[in-house]
Write an enzyme that holds these catalytic residues in place. Sequence first.
Site, PDB file in Angstrom:
ATOM      1  CB  VAL A  24      -0.970  -0.003   1.210  1.00  0.00           C
ATOM      2  CG1 VAL A  24      -1.669   1.345   1.357  1.00  0.00           C
ATOM      3  CG2 VAL A  24      -1.987  -1.134   1.070  1.00  0.00           C
ATOM      4  CB  SER A 105      -3.164 -17.925  -2.652  1.00  0.00           C
ATOM      5  OG  SER A 105      -3.779 -18.394  -1.475  1.00  0.00           O
ATOM      6  CG  ASP A 127       2.432 -25.664   5.291  1.00  0.00           C
ATOM      7  OD1 ASP A 127       2.365 -25.421   6.502  1.00  0.00           O
ATOM      8  OD2 ASP A 127       1.511 -26.215   4.658  1.00  0.00           O
TER       9      ASP A 127
HETATM   10  P1  ADP Z   1      -2.914 -21.727   0.232  1.00  0.00           P
HETATM   11  O1  ADP Z   1      -2.823 -20.517  -0.621  1.00  0.00           O
HETATM   12  O2  ADP Z   1      -2.577 -21.444   1.659  1.00  0.00           O
HETATM   13  O3  ADP Z   1      -2.158 -22.915  -0.355  1.00  0.00           O
HETATM   14  P2  ADP Z   1      -5.432 -23.003  -0.624  1.00  0.00           P
HETATM   15  O4  ADP Z   1      -4.761 -24.151  -1.302  1.00  0.00           O
HETATM   16  O5  ADP Z   1      -6.589 -23.345   0.243  1.00  0.00           O
HETATM   17  O6  ADP Z   1      -4.451 -22.148   0.300  1.00  0.00           O
HETATM   18  O7  ADP Z   1      -5.905 -21.981  -1.756  1.00  0.00           O
HETATM   19  C1  ADP Z   1      -6.526 -20.757  -1.422  1.00  0.00           C
HETATM   20  C2  ADP Z   1      -7.581 -20.399  -2.437  1.00  0.00           C
HETATM   21  O8  ADP Z   1      -6.981 -20.160  -3.719  1.00  0.00           O
HETATM   22  C3  ADP Z   1      -8.648 -21.454  -2.717  1.00  0.00           C
HETATM   23  O9  ADP Z   1      -9.653 -21.499  -1.749  1.00  0.00           O
HETATM   24  C4  ADP Z   1      -9.185 -20.990  -4.062  1.00  0.00           C
HETATM   25  O10 ADP Z   1     -10.109 -19.921  -3.901  1.00  0.00           O
HETATM   26  C5  ADP Z   1      -7.926 -20.451  -4.761  1.00  0.00           C
HETATM   27  N1  ADP Z   1      -7.375 -21.497  -5.622  1.00  0.00           N
HETATM   28  C6  ADP Z   1      -6.652 -22.584  -5.281  1.00  0.00           C
HETATM   29  N2  ADP Z   1      -6.348 -23.353  -6.347  1.00  0.00           N
HETATM   30  C7  ADP Z   1      -6.920 -22.742  -7.421  1.00  0.00           C
HETATM   31  C8  ADP Z   1      -6.995 -23.038  -8.824  1.00  0.00           C
HETATM   32  N3  ADP Z   1      -6.407 -24.131  -9.342  1.00  0.00           N
HETATM   33  N4  ADP Z   1      -7.673 -22.173  -9.623  1.00  0.00           N
HETATM   34  C9  ADP Z   1      -8.258 -21.069  -9.114  1.00  0.00           C
HETATM   35  N5  ADP Z   1      -8.234 -20.752  -7.793  1.00  0.00           N
HETATM   36  C10 ADP Z   1      -7.577 -21.551  -6.962  1.00  0.00           C
HETATM   37  O1  F6P Z   2      -1.034 -24.325   4.442  1.00  0.00           O
HETATM   38  C1  F6P Z   2      -0.741 -23.950   5.743  1.00  0.00           C
HETATM   39  C2  F6P Z   2      -1.410 -24.838   6.753  1.00  0.00           C
HETATM   40  O2  F6P Z   2      -1.008 -24.298   7.952  1.00  0.00           O
HETATM   41  C3  F6P Z   2      -1.126 -26.339   6.677  1.00  0.00           C
HETATM   42  O3  F6P Z   2       0.077 -26.744   7.266  1.00  0.00           O
HETATM   43  C4  F6P Z   2      -2.328 -26.924   7.371  1.00  0.00           C
HETATM   44  O4  F6P Z   2      -2.585 -28.221   6.959  1.00  0.00           O
HETATM   45  C5  F6P Z   2      -3.408 -26.017   6.917  1.00  0.00           C
HETATM   46  O5  F6P Z   2      -2.821 -24.751   6.664  1.00  0.00           O
HETATM   47  C6  F6P Z   2      -4.552 -25.934   7.874  1.00  0.00           C
HETATM   48  O6  F6P Z   2      -5.384 -24.920   7.431  1.00  0.00           O
HETATM   49  P1  F6P Z   2      -6.860 -24.607   7.914  1.00  0.00           P
HETATM   50  O7  F6P Z   2      -7.033 -25.163   9.272  1.00  0.00           O
HETATM   51  O8  F6P Z   2      -6.935 -23.131   7.848  1.00  0.00           O
HETATM   52  O9  F6P Z   2      -7.740 -25.265   6.924  1.00  0.00           O
END
Ligand code: ADP
Ligand code: F6P
Length: 321
Positions: A24, A105, A127
């Site tokens: 920002v 994300s 992680d």
């Molecule tokens: P992190 O970013 O901590 O790995 P997630 O794997 O839960 O967390 O992903 C966060 C969010 O990103 C998901 O809930 C979804 O909205 C979006 N996302 C994840 N994978 C995809 C994908 N292949 N295409 C579009 N959006 C995605």
């Molecule tokens: O991706 C980070 C993390 O902390 C993982 O190690 C864990 O499995 C997960 O998020 C748990 O996420 P939540 O409880 O928010 O679904």
Amino acid sequence: MKRIAVMTSGGDAPGMNAAIRAVVRTALHYKIEVYGIRQAYAGLLNGDMHLMTSRDVSGILQKGGTILQTARNEEFKTAQGQRKALRRLNENGIEGVIVIGGDGSLRGAMALERIGIPVVGVPASIDNDIYGTSMSIGVDTALNTILDALDRLRDTATSHNRAFLIEVMGRNCGYLALMSGILGGAEVVITPERSVAMEDVAAQMGDAYVRGKSHAIAVIAEGAPYKTTDLLTFLNSKNLGFEIRLTILGHIQRGGNPTAFDRLLATRMGVNAMERLMSGEHHIMVGLNGREIVSVPLEDATSKEREISEDYYRMEHILSR
Ligand code: ADP
Ligand code: F6P
């Protein structure tokens, strides 16, 4: 570029606020307007975004969590959801987005790119499982939190001549388990990448007992191939010498004030991401390589595997005896 947006997405990580602040203030410095999208892709679909001022990011540098909140959202994974997102961004005149979050994300960020929105990703996940950066935002703080807990658990373990199983986060990645095992002096480390058979855990803990150790600690990543509760039952069925207790650290690992390392990393990445986006670079993630903040293609960051150096496993093996 006149207006961009920033969001935090996926699991929260300490230092996300420092990154928002850096984005920002950098944007405002260059006379670019910034919209804060609340609750990640879910908020984007609902049009939940507002113009941010410098005062909106005052006093947040040292705070854990994220002032923009975070969310997981399935709709955004669909083509229809993504078209809706494009419409929301167009309605608000947003020309680029900075996504601060984990590998999921960043896959979302790729989807934004596919529909024509320039994106720069900022890796934030405790992680440390994101390819292209030696450290993600939040890892150092989580590691320090784990070490604090581990030191405390060792105090009580030693006092009672007990063994402890300590479960740490890491769905697919054993970084936190391995590093906290090395730095906390654990006898056994079990990761998703490199498991230890239950019989071998029992053998190593029993061996620690007969060699006169006053305690034994096993650190287990949550993504290990077996449940910690099953391991506890198995070890209880053996005669190891030690009584055994299990502690699951859980979401304590995600909270807390970011360490100096995480504040610096988040600040550098936030400034760098914004400067790259405004100068026309996109479809990238910023990453830490040695002492430099570099850019990594989003394809690589989301498709390649970040591997843990073999050296750390070797070190753990040598030092745990
Ligand atoms: P992190 O970013 O901590 O790995 P997630 O794997 O839960 O967390 O992903 C966060 C969010 O990103 C998901 O809930 C979804 O909205 C979006 N996302 C994840 N994978 C995809 C994908 N292949 N295409 C579009 N959006 C995605
Ligand atoms: O991706 C980070 C993390 O902390 C993982 O190690 C864990 O499995 C997960 O998020 C748990 O996420 P939540 O409880 O928010 O679904």
